[in-house]
Design a protein around this motif. Structure first.
Motif, mmCIF file in Angstrom:
data_model
loop_
_atom_site.group_PDB
_atom_site.id
_atom_site.type_symbol
_atom_site.label_atom_id
_atom_site.label_comp_id
_atom_site.label_asym_id
_atom_site.label_seq_id
_atom_site.Cartn_x
_atom_site.Cartn_y
_atom_site.Cartn_z
ATOM 1 N N LYS A 133 0.867 -1.124 0.076
ATOM 2 C CA LYS A 133 0.008 -0.002 -0.109
ATOM 3 C C LYS A 133 0.882 1.350 -0.032
ATOM 4 C CE LYS A 133 -2.346 1.330 3.652
ATOM 5 N NZ LYS A 133 -3.577 1.206 4.715
ATOM 6 N N PHE A 134 1.964 1.354 0.824
ATOM 7 C CA PHE A 134 2.764 2.405 0.894
ATOM 8 C C PHE A 134 3.434 2.563 -0.435
ATOM 9 C CE2 PHE A 134 7.035 4.078 1.537
ATOM 10 C CZ PHE A 134 6.972 5.125 2.132
ATOM 11 N N LEU A 135 4.040 1.615 -1.082
ATOM 12 C CA LEU A 135 4.570 1.713 -2.472
ATOM 13 C C LEU A 135 3.633 2.121 -3.500
ATOM 14 C CD1 LEU A 135 7.232 1.269 -3.743
ATOM 15 C CD2 LEU A 135 6.637 -1.224 -4.280
ATOM 16 N N PHE A 136 2.412 1.716 -3.631
ATOM 17 C CA PHE A 136 1.507 2.062 -4.356
ATOM 18 C C PHE A 136 1.079 3.763 -4.426
ATOM 19 C CE2 PHE A 136 -2.891 2.730 -5.468
ATOM 20 C CZ PHE A 136 -2.986 2.381 -6.861
ATOM 21 N N ILE A 137 0.803 4.144 -3.099
ATOM 22 C CA ILE A 137 0.554 5.492 -3.060
ATOM 23 C C ILE A 137 1.760 6.201 -3.185
ATOM 24 C CG2 ILE A 137 0.183 7.209 -0.873
ATOM 25 C CD1 ILE A 137 -1.645 4.924 0.106
ATOM 26 N N PHE A 138 3.119 5.940 -2.839
ATOM 27 C CA PHE A 138 4.183 6.518 -3.129
ATOM 28 C C PHE A 138 4.315 6.828 -4.475
ATOM 29 C CE2 PHE A 138 8.721 6.752 -4.089
ATOM 30 C CZ PHE A 138 9.052 7.987 -3.550
ATOM 31 N N ILE A 139 4.422 5.594 -5.427
ATOM 32 C CA ILE A 139 4.416 5.852 -6.777
ATOM 33 C C ILE A 139 3.439 6.749 -7.384
ATOM 34 C CG2 ILE A 139 4.185 4.553 -9.029
ATOM 35 C CD1 ILE A 139 5.757 2.224 -7.505
ATOM 36 N N ILE A 140 2.177 6.667 -7.274
ATOM 37 C CA ILE A 140 0.984 7.444 -7.650
ATOM 38 C C ILE A 140 1.316 8.864 -7.408
ATOM 39 C CG2 ILE A 140 -1.178 7.992 -7.506
ATOM 40 C CD1 ILE A 140 -0.820 5.412 -9.151
ATOM 41 N N GLY A 141 1.799 9.190 -5.990
ATOM 42 C CA GLY A 141 1.862 10.412 -5.456
ATOM 43 C C GLY A 141 3.299 11.192 -6.408
ATOM 44 N N PHE A 142 4.253 10.205 -6.617
ATOM 45 C CA PHE A 142 5.573 10.537 -7.290
ATOM 46 C C PHE A 142 5.136 10.981 -8.734
ATOM 47 C CE2 PHE A 142 9.161 9.914 -10.032
ATOM 48 C CZ PHE A 142 10.331 10.438 -9.081
ATOM 49 N N VAL A 143 4.312 10.175 -9.499
ATOM 50 C CA VAL A 143 3.943 10.662 -11.100
ATOM 51 C C VAL A 143 3.042 11.841 -10.890
ATOM 52 C CG1 VAL A 143 2.489 9.810 -12.913
ATOM 53 C CG2 VAL A 143 3.767 8.264 -11.763
ATOM 54 N N VAL A 144 2.165 11.825 -9.914
ATOM 55 C CA VAL A 144 1.294 13.169 -10.002
ATOM 56 C C VAL A 144 2.120 14.428 -9.843
ATOM 57 C CG1 VAL A 144 -0.540 14.446 -8.570
ATOM 58 C CG2 VAL A 144 -0.697 12.103 -9.237
ATOM 59 N N VAL A 145 2.949 14.250 -8.783
ATOM 60 C CA VAL A 145 4.116 15.474 -8.586
ATOM 61 C C VAL A 145 5.018 15.706 -9.542
ATOM 62 C CG1 VAL A 145 6.100 16.248 -7.042
ATOM 63 C CG2 VAL A 145 3.941 15.331 -6.025
ATOM 64 N N GLY A 146 5.452 14.583 -10.289
ATOM 65 C CA GLY A 146 6.190 14.803 -11.507
ATOM 66 C C GLY A 146 5.343 15.633 -12.781
ATOM 67 N N HIS A 147 4.290 15.296 -12.747
ATOM 68 C CA HIS A 147 3.602 15.784 -14.049
ATOM 69 C C HIS A 147 3.184 17.392 -13.544
ATOM 70 C CE1 HIS A 147 2.684 11.787 -15.557
ATOM 71 N NE2 HIS A 147 2.398 12.373 -16.510
ATOM 72 N N ILE A 148 2.831 17.586 -12.188
ATOM 73 C CA ILE A 148 2.839 19.149 -12.146
ATOM 74 C C ILE A 148 4.055 19.928 -12.289
ATOM 75 C CG2 ILE A 148 2.119 20.618 -10.311
ATOM 76 C CD1 ILE A 148 0.016 18.592 -9.412
#
Length: 60
Positions: A33-48
């Motif tokens: 769960k931690f890894l999934f949330i981290f990856i999703i957050g990383f992608v969103v922050v990277g796009h922004i």
């Protein structure tokens, strides 16, 4: 090899020993769960960040 069970048999035994997944619970493994949330957050922050960078350069 050396008279041990195959990986498929060991996985089947482990899954048979676990109970059913609780209603509404999608991740039974905390680090997953931690890894999934981290990856999703990383992608969103990277796009922004990429959007802001391109806007600063005037390439949007």
């Amino acid at each position: 090899m050396f008279h041990s069970k195959s990986i498929e048999e060991r996985i089947a035994e482990r899954q048979a020993g676990r109970g059913p997944l609780k209603e509404g619970k999608h991740f039974e493994h905390g680090p997953a769960k931690f890894l999934f949330i981290f990856i999703i957050g990383f992608v969103v922050v990277g796009h922004i960040a990429g959007l802001l960078f391109l806007m600063a350069l005037g390439l949007h």
